[in-house]
Design a protein around this motif. Structure first.
Motif, PDB file in Angstrom:
ATOM      1  N   LEU A 151       8.604  10.329  -3.413  1.00 47.68           N
ATOM      2  CA  LEU A 151       7.459   9.411  -3.752  1.00 47.68           C
ATOM      3  C   LEU A 151       8.293   8.533  -5.045  1.00 47.68           C
ATOM      4  O   LEU A 151       9.319   8.806  -5.438  1.00 47.68           O
ATOM      5  CB  LEU A 151       6.312   9.951  -4.177  1.00 47.68           C
ATOM      6  CG  LEU A 151       5.383  10.841  -3.275  1.00 47.68           C
ATOM      7  CD1 LEU A 151       4.502  11.634  -3.921  1.00 47.68           C
ATOM      8  CD2 LEU A 151       5.014   9.981  -1.960  1.00 47.68           C
ATOM      9  N   ASP A 205       3.987   1.962  -4.095  1.00 45.39           N
ATOM     10  CA  ASP A 205       3.147   2.249  -3.085  1.00 45.39           C
ATOM     11  C   ASP A 205       3.646   2.857  -1.690  1.00 45.39           C
ATOM     12  O   ASP A 205       3.135   2.687  -0.671  1.00 45.39           O
ATOM     13  CB  ASP A 205       2.257   0.832  -2.750  1.00 45.39           C
ATOM     14  CG  ASP A 205       3.209  -0.235  -2.154  1.00 45.39           C
ATOM     15  OD1 ASP A 205       4.264  -0.239  -2.189  1.00 45.39           O
ATOM     16  OD2 ASP A 205       2.712  -1.206  -1.586  1.00 45.39           O
ATOM     17  N   GLU A 206       4.789   3.400  -1.705  1.00 49.05           N
ATOM     18  CA  GLU A 206       5.375   3.748  -0.413  1.00 49.05           C
ATOM     19  C   GLU A 206       5.948   5.423  -0.547  1.00 49.05           C
ATOM     20  O   GLU A 206       6.116   5.980  -1.858  1.00 49.05           O
ATOM     21  CB  GLU A 206       7.025   2.970  -0.450  1.00 49.05           C
ATOM     22  CG  GLU A 206       7.672   3.479   0.491  1.00 49.05           C
ATOM     23  CD  GLU A 206       9.195   2.979   0.505  1.00 49.05           C
ATOM     24  OE1 GLU A 206       9.841   2.962   1.411  1.00 49.05           O
ATOM     25  OE2 GLU A 206       9.561   2.294  -0.673  1.00 49.05           O
ATOM     26  N   ALA A 207       5.460   5.977   0.575  1.00 50.75           N
ATOM     27  CA  ALA A 207       6.111   7.509   0.678  1.00 50.75           C
ATOM     28  C   ALA A 207       7.259   7.198   1.826  1.00 50.75           C
ATOM     29  O   ALA A 207       7.542   6.408   2.529  1.00 50.75           O
ATOM     30  CB  ALA A 207       5.154   8.326   1.205  1.00 50.75           C
ATOM     31  N   GLY A 235       1.204  10.900   1.815  1.00 49.90           N
ATOM     32  CA  GLY A 235       1.210   9.390   1.456  1.00 49.90           C
ATOM     33  C   GLY A 235      -0.271   8.945   0.959  1.00 49.90           C
ATOM     34  O   GLY A 235      -0.436   8.292  -0.009  1.00 49.90           O
ATOM     35  N   CYS A 278      -0.499   5.871  -1.470  1.00 46.16           N
ATOM     36  CA  CYS A 278       0.585   4.870  -0.720  1.00 46.16           C
ATOM     37  C   CYS A 278       0.020   4.194   0.516  1.00 46.16           C
ATOM     38  O   CYS A 278      -0.824   4.530   1.020  1.00 46.16           O
ATOM     39  CB  CYS A 278       1.845   5.942  -0.261  1.00 46.16           C
ATOM     40  SG  CYS A 278       2.653   6.667  -1.450  1.00 46.16           S
TER      41      CYS A 278
END
Length: 144
Positions: free
Chosen positions: A28, A41-43, A71, A76
C-alpha cells in the motif's frame, strides 16, 4: 518485514491440508516497494505465487480476492500488478478484471534502445512464433 512490520498485515498464505500452496504480498501507499511507486488510492500486488501442483484449484483466484478485500478495506480505488508477457497467469488476471495498461510512448523507444544496445537485435526465423510480449513487463490494473 523488519523495515515495515505493517506489511505482514497485507500478506497471506493459502493452505491445503496444512501445506502452504500459495502466497500473496500486497503493498500500500507508504510501504517500501522497489519495483512500483504505489499511489495513495492504490493497492499493488507485489508478489503472488501458487505451487505448480496446486494450479487450477482456484488458489490464485482466492488470493486475488483476498487482495481485493484488503484494498477495499484500506480505501483503495484500484489494485494493480506487473506480470511478464508469456506468463500463463495473465488469463487469470484478465478473468479477475485486470486490464493491461499500454506502455507510455517514452518507455517503448527506451526499451528498444536498451535491447538493441545490450541484448542485440534478434531476427525471428520464419515460421517461429512471435515473442513480442514474452518477457516484457505488462502493468495491469483493476478498479475496486
Amino acid at each position: 518485514f523488519h523495515k515495515c512490520p505493517e506489511m505482514m498485515k497485507v500478506a497471506a498464505v493459502a493452505l491445503v491440508d496444512d501445506q502452504v500452496m500459495g502466497f500473496i504480498q500486497v503493498v500500500l501507499h507508504g510501504m517500501p516497494c522497489e519495483i512500483h511507486t504505489v499511489e495513495k488510492d492504490e493497492a499493488y500486488v507485489y508478489m503472488i505465487a501458487v505451487d505448480p501442483d496446486a494450479r487450477g484449484m482456484g488458489i490464485g483466484s482466492k488470493l486475488l480476492e483476498w487482495a481485493d478485500d484488503i484494498g477495499r478495506q484500506r480505501g483503495c480505488e484500484t489494485i494493480s500488478l506487473d506480470v511478464l508477457g508469456g506468463n500463463k497467469a495473465i488469463g487469470l488476471y484478465e478473468r479477475r478484471g485486470y486490464v493491461a495498461k499500454p506502455a507510455s510512448c517514452l518507455s517503448l523507444p527506451a526499451m528498444f534502445l536498451f535491447v538493441s544496445c545490450f541484448v542485440g537485435l534478434r531476427i525471428r526465423p520464419s515460421g517461429s512464433p512471435p515473442y513480442w510480449n514474452y518477457g516484457k513487463d505488462i502493468f495491469m490494473v483493476k478498479k475496486l
